[in-house]
Scaffold this motif. Structure first.
Motif, PDB file in Angstrom:
ATOM      1  N   SER A   1       0.835  -1.194   0.000  1.00  0.00           N
ATOM      2  CA  SER A   1       0.000   0.000   0.000  1.00  0.00           C
ATOM      3  C   SER A   1       0.873   1.248   0.000  1.00  0.00           C
ATOM      4  CB  SER A   1      -0.902  -0.023   1.237  1.00  0.00           C
ATOM      5  OG  SER A   1      -1.779   1.069   1.227  1.00  0.00           O
ATOM      6  N   GLY A   2       0.490   2.193  -0.833  1.00  0.00           N
ATOM      7  CA  GLY A   2       1.268   3.426  -0.965  1.00  0.00           C
ATOM      8  C   GLY A   2       2.261   3.393  -2.107  1.00  0.00           C
TER       9      GLY A   2
ATOM     10  N   LEU B   1      -1.082   3.383  -4.311  1.00  0.00           N
ATOM     11  CA  LEU B   1      -1.967   2.218  -4.358  1.00  0.00           C
ATOM     12  C   LEU B   1      -2.552   1.908  -2.987  1.00  0.00           C
ATOM     13  CD1 LEU B   1       0.203   0.179  -6.778  1.00  0.00           C
ATOM     14  CD2 LEU B   1      -2.264   0.422  -7.068  1.00  0.00           C
ATOM     15  N   THR B   2      -3.774   1.433  -2.995  1.00  0.00           N
ATOM     16  CA  THR B   2      -4.438   0.951  -1.787  1.00  0.00           C
ATOM     17  C   THR B   2      -4.915  -0.474  -2.032  1.00  0.00           C
ATOM     18  OG1 THR B   2      -6.705   1.576  -2.357  1.00  0.00           O
ATOM     19  CG2 THR B   2      -5.296   3.317  -1.456  1.00  0.00           C
ATOM     20  N   PRO B   3      -5.205  -1.228  -0.989  1.00  0.00           N
ATOM     21  CA  PRO B   3      -5.711  -2.591  -1.190  1.00  0.00           C
ATOM     22  C   PRO B   3      -6.975  -2.627  -2.054  1.00  0.00           C
ATOM     23  CG  PRO B   3      -4.992  -2.318   1.064  1.00  0.00           C
ATOM     24  CD  PRO B   3      -4.911  -0.971   0.432  1.00  0.00           C
ATOM     25  N   GLU B   4      -7.739  -1.559  -2.063  1.00  0.00           N
ATOM     26  CA  GLU B   4      -8.955  -1.522  -2.877  1.00  0.00           C
ATOM     27  C   GLU B   4      -8.642  -1.468  -4.374  1.00  0.00           C
ATOM     28  OE1 GLU B   4      -9.785  -1.068   1.010  1.00  0.00           O
ATOM     29  OE2 GLU B   4      -8.549   0.396  -0.067  1.00  0.00           O
TER      30      GLU B   4
ATOM     31  N   GLN C   1      -2.680  -9.056 -13.356  1.00  0.00           N
ATOM     32  CA  GLN C   1      -3.091  -8.978 -11.960  1.00  0.00           C
ATOM     33  C   GLN C   1      -2.292  -7.919 -11.206  1.00  0.00           C
ATOM     34  OE1 GLN C   1      -5.612 -10.624 -10.349  1.00  0.00           O
ATOM     35  NE2 GLN C   1      -5.135  -9.507  -8.472  1.00  0.00           N
ATOM     36  N   VAL C   2      -3.010  -7.109 -10.453  1.00  0.00           N
ATOM     37  CA  VAL C   2      -2.400  -6.146  -9.541  1.00  0.00           C
ATOM     38  C   VAL C   2      -2.882  -6.480  -8.137  1.00  0.00           C
ATOM     39  CG1 VAL C   2      -2.295  -3.725  -8.836  1.00  0.00           C
ATOM     40  CG2 VAL C   2      -2.227  -4.313 -11.264  1.00  0.00           C
ATOM     41  N   THR C   3      -1.943  -6.704  -7.247  1.00  0.00           N
ATOM     42  CA  THR C   3      -2.279  -7.045  -5.865  1.00  0.00           C
ATOM     43  C   THR C   3      -1.584  -6.063  -4.937  1.00  0.00           C
ATOM     44  OG1 THR C   3      -2.449  -9.385  -6.433  1.00  0.00           O
ATOM     45  CG2 THR C   3      -2.240  -8.827  -4.100  1.00  0.00           C
ATOM     46  N   VAL C   4      -2.373  -5.430  -4.076  1.00  0.00           N
ATOM     47  CA  VAL C   4      -1.844  -4.441  -3.146  1.00  0.00           C
ATOM     48  C   VAL C   4      -2.055  -4.941  -1.731  1.00  0.00           C
ATOM     49  CG1 VAL C   4      -1.873  -2.021  -2.432  1.00  0.00           C
ATOM     50  CG2 VAL C   4      -2.475  -2.636  -4.789  1.00  0.00           C
ATOM     51  N   SER C   5      -0.996  -5.059  -0.991  1.00  0.00           N
ATOM     52  CA  SER C   5      -1.072  -5.523   0.391  1.00  0.00           C
ATOM     53  C   SER C   5      -0.977  -4.339   1.339  1.00  0.00           C
ATOM     54  CB  SER C   5       0.036  -6.527   0.668  1.00  0.00           C
ATOM     55  OG  SER C   5       1.300  -5.930   0.427  1.00  0.00           O
ATOM     56  N   SER C   6      -1.660  -4.489   2.472  1.00  0.00           N
ATOM     57  CA  SER C   6      -1.678  -3.389   3.448  1.00  0.00           C
ATOM     58  C   SER C   6      -0.499  -3.476   4.397  1.00  0.00           C
ATOM     59  CB  SER C   6      -2.986  -3.420   4.230  1.00  0.00           C
ATOM     60  OG  SER C   6      -3.138  -4.671   4.855  1.00  0.00           O
TER      61      SER C   6
END
Length: 123
Positions: free
Chosen positions: A14-15, A85-88, A118-123
């Motif tokens: 994230s970010g 980027l955010t998890p959303e 695929q784009v995956t954003v982790s917090s």
């Protein structure tokens, strides 16, 4: 037969930031608009950003100010720069191409789609 190929997805925190790209080949018609969409399991595909042949852009409210769409007509390519980027923002990102339609186009106006990246954003 026309083809769209996305690239550049991945996993980020994230970010963070990343860029996804789309390359088109085999289309004899001049494109009117390119667009980026994203989809998560169980949800409908949602429009993220669009750009027409003159460079006019449109963004979904949730990404405006963070995403930047661009295209290179000479190379038949399009990119999406994704910042903060955010998890959303997690999802499969698809590019699409439309040859006619209203502005901004809706998903039904797009004639062809890529396979997605695929784009995956982790917090």
């Amino acid at each position: 037969q026309g083809r769209l190929v996305e690239s550049g997805g991945g996993s980020v925190q994230s970010g963070g930031s990343l860029s996804v790209s789309c390359a088109a080949s085999g289309y004899s018609q001049k494109s009117y608009c390119w667009g980026w969409f994203r989809q998560t399991p169980g949800k409908q595909r949602e429009g993220v950003a669009s750009i027409d042949s003159n460079g006019r852009t449109s963004y979904a409210g949730s990404v405006r100010g963070r995403f930047t769409i661009s295209r290179d007509n000479a190379k038949n390519a399009m990119s999406l720069q994704i910042n903060t980027l955010t998890p959303e923002d997690t999802g499969m990102y698809y590019c699409g191409i439309a040859f006619s339609g209203p502005w901004p186009p809706t998903p039904v106006d797009y004639s062809y789609w890529g396979q997605g990246t695929q784009v995956t954003v982790s917090s």
